[in-house]
Design a protein around this motif. Structure first.
Motif, PDB file in Angstrom:
ATOM      1  N   LYS A 182       0.829  -1.203   0.000  1.00  0.00           N
ATOM      2  CA  LYS A 182       0.000   0.000   0.000  1.00  0.00           C
ATOM      3  C   LYS A 182       0.859   1.248   0.000  1.00  0.00           C
ATOM      4  N   ARG A 183       1.931   1.243   0.812  1.00  0.00           N
ATOM      5  CA  ARG A 183       2.820   2.401   0.872  1.00  0.00           C
ATOM      6  C   ARG A 183       3.544   2.602  -0.455  1.00  0.00           C
ATOM      7  N   ARG A 184       3.962   1.510  -1.096  1.00  0.00           N
ATOM      8  CA  ARG A 184       4.598   1.631  -2.405  1.00  0.00           C
ATOM      9  C   ARG A 184       3.648   2.310  -3.395  1.00  0.00           C
ATOM     10  N   GLY A 185       2.391   1.899  -3.391  1.00  0.00           N
ATOM     11  CA  GLY A 185       1.414   2.507  -4.282  1.00  0.00           C
ATOM     12  C   GLY A 185       1.260   4.004  -4.038  1.00  0.00           C
ATOM     13  N   GLU A 186       1.245   4.393  -2.765  1.00  0.00           N
ATOM     14  CA  GLU A 186       1.131   5.814  -2.421  1.00  0.00           C
ATOM     15  C   GLU A 186       2.343   6.597  -2.918  1.00  0.00           C
ATOM     16  N   LEU A 187       3.530   6.043  -2.732  1.00  0.00           N
ATOM     17  CA  LEU A 187       4.762   6.725  -3.146  1.00  0.00           C
ATOM     18  C   LEU A 187       4.844   6.837  -4.667  1.00  0.00           C
ATOM     19  N   GLU A 188       4.468   5.773  -5.357  1.00  0.00           N
ATOM     20  CA  GLU A 188       4.495   5.811  -6.822  1.00  0.00           C
ATOM     21  C   GLU A 188       3.486   6.818  -7.361  1.00  0.00           C
ATOM     22  N   ALA A 189       2.350   6.949  -6.693  1.00  0.00           N
ATOM     23  CA  ALA A 189       1.352   7.943  -7.105  1.00  0.00           C
ATOM     24  C   ALA A 189       1.899   9.357  -6.927  1.00  0.00           C
ATOM     25  N   MET A 190       2.643   9.574  -5.836  1.00  0.00           N
ATOM     26  CA  MET A 190       3.242  10.887  -5.613  1.00  0.00           C
ATOM     27  C   MET A 190       4.307  11.184  -6.666  1.00  0.00           C
ATOM     28  N   ASP A 191       5.074  10.167  -7.053  1.00  0.00           N
ATOM     29  CA  ASP A 191       6.062  10.336  -8.129  1.00  0.00           C
ATOM     30  C   ASP A 191       5.376  10.704  -9.438  1.00  0.00           C
ATOM     31  N   ASP A 192       4.275  10.008  -9.738  1.00  0.00           N
ATOM     32  CA  ASP A 192       3.527  10.297 -10.966  1.00  0.00           C
ATOM     33  C   ASP A 192       3.035  11.736 -10.972  1.00  0.00           C
ATOM     34  N   ALA A 193       2.553  12.191  -9.813  1.00  0.00           N
ATOM     35  CA  ALA A 193       2.032  13.555  -9.720  1.00  0.00           C
ATOM     36  C   ALA A 193       3.144  14.573  -9.964  1.00  0.00           C
ATOM     37  N   ILE A 232      21.176  20.991  -9.529  1.00  0.00           N
ATOM     38  CA  ILE A 232      20.630  20.673  -8.212  1.00  0.00           C
ATOM     39  C   ILE A 232      21.814  20.538  -7.261  1.00  0.00           C
ATOM     40  N   PRO A 233      21.784  21.143  -6.064  1.00  0.00           N
ATOM     41  CA  PRO A 233      22.909  20.992  -5.131  1.00  0.00           C
ATOM     42  C   PRO A 233      23.216  19.521  -4.854  1.00  0.00           C
ATOM     43  N   TYR A 234      24.497  19.199  -4.701  1.00  0.00           N
ATOM     44  CA  TYR A 234      24.904  17.800  -4.539  1.00  0.00           C
ATOM     45  C   TYR A 234      24.324  17.183  -3.267  1.00  0.00           C
ATOM     46  N   SER A 235      24.185  17.970  -2.218  1.00  0.00           N
ATOM     47  CA  SER A 235      23.710  17.439  -0.934  1.00  0.00           C
ATOM     48  C   SER A 235      22.206  17.203  -0.907  1.00  0.00           C
ATOM     49  N   ASP A 236      21.506  17.593  -1.953  1.00  0.00           N
ATOM     50  CA  ASP A 236      20.047  17.532  -1.955  1.00  0.00           C
ATOM     51  C   ASP A 236      19.548  16.169  -2.417  1.00  0.00           C
ATOM     52  N   THR A 237      18.594  15.592  -1.702  1.00  0.00           N
ATOM     53  CA  THR A 237      18.024  14.287  -2.066  1.00  0.00           C
ATOM     54  C   THR A 237      17.217  14.347  -3.356  1.00  0.00           C
ATOM     55  N   ALA A 238      16.918  15.549  -3.857  1.00  0.00           N
ATOM     56  CA  ALA A 238      16.176  15.667  -5.116  1.00  0.00           C
ATOM     57  C   ALA A 238      16.925  15.004  -6.264  1.00  0.00           C
ATOM     58  N   ARG A 239      18.253  14.913  -6.177  1.00  0.00           N
ATOM     59  CA  ARG A 239      19.029  14.236  -7.230  1.00  0.00           C
ATOM     60  C   ARG A 239      18.584  12.787  -7.361  1.00  0.00           C
ATOM     61  N   GLN A 240      18.549  12.087  -6.227  1.00  0.00           N
ATOM     62  CA  GLN A 240      18.125  10.687  -6.244  1.00  0.00           C
ATOM     63  C   GLN A 240      16.648  10.556  -6.601  1.00  0.00           C
ATOM     64  N   GLU A 241      15.848  11.492  -6.115  1.00  0.00           N
ATOM     65  CA  GLU A 241      14.411  11.432  -6.393  1.00  0.00           C
ATOM     66  C   GLU A 241      14.129  11.588  -7.882  1.00  0.00           C
ATOM     67  N   LEU A 242      14.806  12.524  -8.542  1.00  0.00           N
ATOM     68  CA  LEU A 242      14.594  12.738  -9.975  1.00  0.00           C
ATOM     69  C   LEU A 242      15.067  11.533 -10.779  1.00  0.00           C
ATOM     70  N   THR A 243      16.161  10.918 -10.352  1.00  0.00           N
ATOM     71  CA  THR A 243      16.647   9.705 -11.016  1.00  0.00           C
ATOM     72  C   THR A 243      15.603   8.600 -10.937  1.00  0.00           C
ATOM     73  N   ARG A 244      14.935   8.503  -9.780  1.00  0.00           N
ATOM     74  CA  ARG A 244      13.888   7.499  -9.593  1.00  0.00           C
ATOM     75  C   ARG A 244      12.621   7.877 -10.358  1.00  0.00           C
ATOM     76  N   ILE A 245      12.189   9.108 -10.237  1.00  0.00           N
ATOM     77  CA  ILE A 245      10.937   9.554 -10.846  1.00  0.00           C
ATOM     78  C   ILE A 245      10.955   9.349 -12.354  1.00  0.00           C
ATOM     79  N   PHE A 246      12.118   9.612 -12.976  1.00  0.00           N
ATOM     80  CA  PHE A 246      12.208   9.485 -14.430  1.00  0.00           C
ATOM     81  C   PHE A 246      12.845   8.172 -14.876  1.00  0.00           C
ATOM     82  N   ALA A 247      13.008   7.229 -13.922  1.00  0.00           N
ATOM     83  CA  ALA A 247      13.491   5.875 -14.232  1.00  0.00           C
ATOM     84  C   ALA A 247      14.775   5.921 -15.074  1.00  0.00           C
TER      85      ALA A 247
END
Length: 385
Positions: free
Chosen positions: A155-166, A263-278
Motif C-alpha cells: 500500500k505504501r509503495r502505491g502511495e509513493l508511486e502515485a506521488m512520483d507520478d504527480a 541541483i545541489p549535490y547534498s540535496d536528495t532531489a538528485r536521487q528522487e529525480l533519477t527514480r521519478i524518471f526511471a
C-alpha cells in the motif's frame, strides 16, 4: 486484527519456523515476546556479500531515524555468513536484534520466506484473511524511497508511486526540482537562481557524472548547442545538471566545466529525480516543455544528431529538420572528384566533423574519402560538383 495481536501472530510464525529466542547487539538473550506490538522486519544478509555491506548502513540510518521519531519498529538480522566470526563482525554494525548463529535454522527460515538472494528485507504482515503473512522483499523500496518507505507495505509503495507520478506529470517546476527548504538551483560559482526563473523556458534535465567518459563527450556536444541557443534564442533554453557523481569533489569537477545550473549535490532531489524518471543509464537528457511537462525522454540522441537546430526539440521540429536535411541531400551528388584530393569523395552524413578545406566544424552532410581521413563541407566543393 489489531497491531499487537498481529505481532503476536508474527511471534507464532517465527516459533513455527523454529526460532526460540533473539540476541541483542551486546550478546544478551532477548525473548521473542520483545517484538510484540512492534512493526517487525526480517533482514537476511551476510558480511561476504558486497550489496549487503552497502545496504546495511542505509538501513541503519533509516532504522535510527524511525526510532528517533517514535516509530515502533524492530528488525531481526538473519545471518547467511559462513562462520560465527563473520556473523559477529557483520552484526556489530547493527543496532537491532538477531537470531543466534545457526545454519539449520537459517536454512529453514530462507525456505519459509522464499529467500533467493540477499540482502532481503521481509516485513511481517497480516494477510487479507487475518492470518500469518509477510510482504515481498522491500530492499529496492527502501533504496529508492529511504525513510519515506515506512511501513514498507505494498500500500505504501502505491502511495509513493502515485506521488512520483504527480510530480512527473504535474508541470510544476518547484515541486519537481525543489523541496520544502529549497526553491533554487545553483550555478557553477555557487550563485542561487530561483526555480521560478525557469518558468516559460524549455528545460533540459541532464543526468551525468564526471567519472563517465560518454558523459564527458556528450557534455561538449550539449555545451555547443547551449551556447548557440544563448545567442540565437536568448533566455529560451536552460539545462539543469542532476549529478550521479560519487562525491562532492567529482560533482564540482563536473559542474565547473558546465555553463548551466544544477541541483545541489547534498540535496536528495538528485536521487528522487533519477527514480521519478526511471534513469537507467547516463548520460541522459530529458526535455521539459514550456508547460513544465516532459516533452522528450531521449534528448541526448536529438542533441547529438541535430544540435541547436532541433530546438525546441519537439517531435514536429525534429521531423522538420529531418525533411530539410533530406531535401538538401537530394540536391547533392552522391560522389564528387575534387582537384584538391586524389580520391573520389562520397556523400555521407556525420554528427560532427572538421572540413579539411576551411577548417571549420561541420554537421550532417559531408563529402568524405573512404580511404583516408579527408572531409569537405558541401559548400567547399560546390564549384567542383
Amino acid at each position: 486484527m489489531e497491531g499487537g495481536e498481529e505481532v503476536k501472530e508474527h511471534v507464532k510464525m517465527l516459533q513455527l519456523a523454529g526460532v526460540e529466542s533473539l540476541l541483542s547487539n551486546g550478546g544478551k538473550e532477548v525473548p521473542l515476546s520483545s517484538i510484540e506490538g512492534k512493526m517487525t522486519c526480517l533482514f537476511f544478509s551476510a558480511h561476504w556479500c558486497r550489496p549487503c555491506r552497502n545496504f546495511t548502513p542505509k538501513l541503519v540510518q533509516i532504522y535510527t531515524m524511525l526510532q528517533n521519531t517514535g516509530k515502533n519498529i524492530e528488525i531481526i538480522f538473519i545471518s547467511l555468513d559462513h562462520d560465527e566470526t563473520s556473523f559477529l563482525n557483520h552484526f556489530k554494525s547493527m543496532p537491532w536484534l538477531t537470531l543466534p548463529f545457526n545454519t539449520s535454522l537459517r536454512r529453514n527460515l530462507c525456505s519459509h520466506f522464499g529467500i533467493e538472494h540477499i540482502p532481503a528485507l521481509i516485513p511481517l504482515s497480516e494477510t487479507p484473511s487475518g492470518g500469518l503473512g509477510f510482504e515481498d522483499d522491500v530492499v529496492k523500496l527502501v533504496e529508492e524511497y529511504g525513510v519515506d518507505a515506512y511501513p514498507f507495505s505494498a500500500k505504501r509503495r502505491g502511495e509513493l508511486e502515485a506521488m512520483d507520478d504527480a510530480r512527473r506529470q504535474g508541470g510544476k517546476l518547484q515541486e519537481l526540482l525543489g523541496c520544502k527548504d529549497r526553491d533554487y538551483v545553483i550555478s557553477a560559482d555557487g550563485i542561487k537562481i530561483s526555480i521560478a526563473h525557469l518558468t516559460g523556458k524549455t528545460v533540459g534535465l541532464y543526468f551525468g557524472a564526471h567519472w563517465c567518459p560518454p558523459c564527458r563527450a556528450f557534455t561538449k556536444q550539449l555545451i555547443e548547442a547551449y551556447n548557440e541557443l544563448k545567442i540565437l534564442r536568448p533566455g529560451s533554453f536552460e539545462v539543469i545538471f542532476i549529478s550521479i557523481d560519487r562525491s562532492k569533489e567529482e560533482f564540482q569537477a563536473s559542474l565547473s566545466a558546465m555553463p548551466w545550473l544544477a541541483i545541489p549535490y547534498s540535496d536528495t532531489a538528485r536521487q528522487e529525480l533519477t527514480r521519478i524518471f526511471a534513469i537507467k543509464g547516463i548520460p541522459a537528457l530529458l526535455i521539459l516543455g514550456l508547460d513544465g511537462k516532459v516533452l522528450k525522454t531521449d534528448g541526448r540522441t536529438t542533441i547529438s544528431a541535430y544540435g541547436a537546430t532541433a530546438f525546441p526539440f519537439t517531435e514536429s521540429r525534429v521531423s522538420e529538420v529531418d525533411e530539410a536535411l533530406r531535401k538538401e541531400g537530394n540536391k547533392l551528388p552522391r560522389q564528387v572528384n575534387d582537384p584538391r584530393h586524389s580520391h573520389d569523395l562520397e556523400l555521407d552524413m556525420a554528427k560532427a566533423y572538421v572540413c579539411d578545406e576551411c577548417l571549420q566544424k561541420g554537421r550532417h552532410w559531408v563529402f568524405s574519402c573512404k580511404q583516408c581521413n579527408f572531409d569537405l563541407h558541401p559548400s567547399c566543393v560546390e564549384e567542383s560538383i
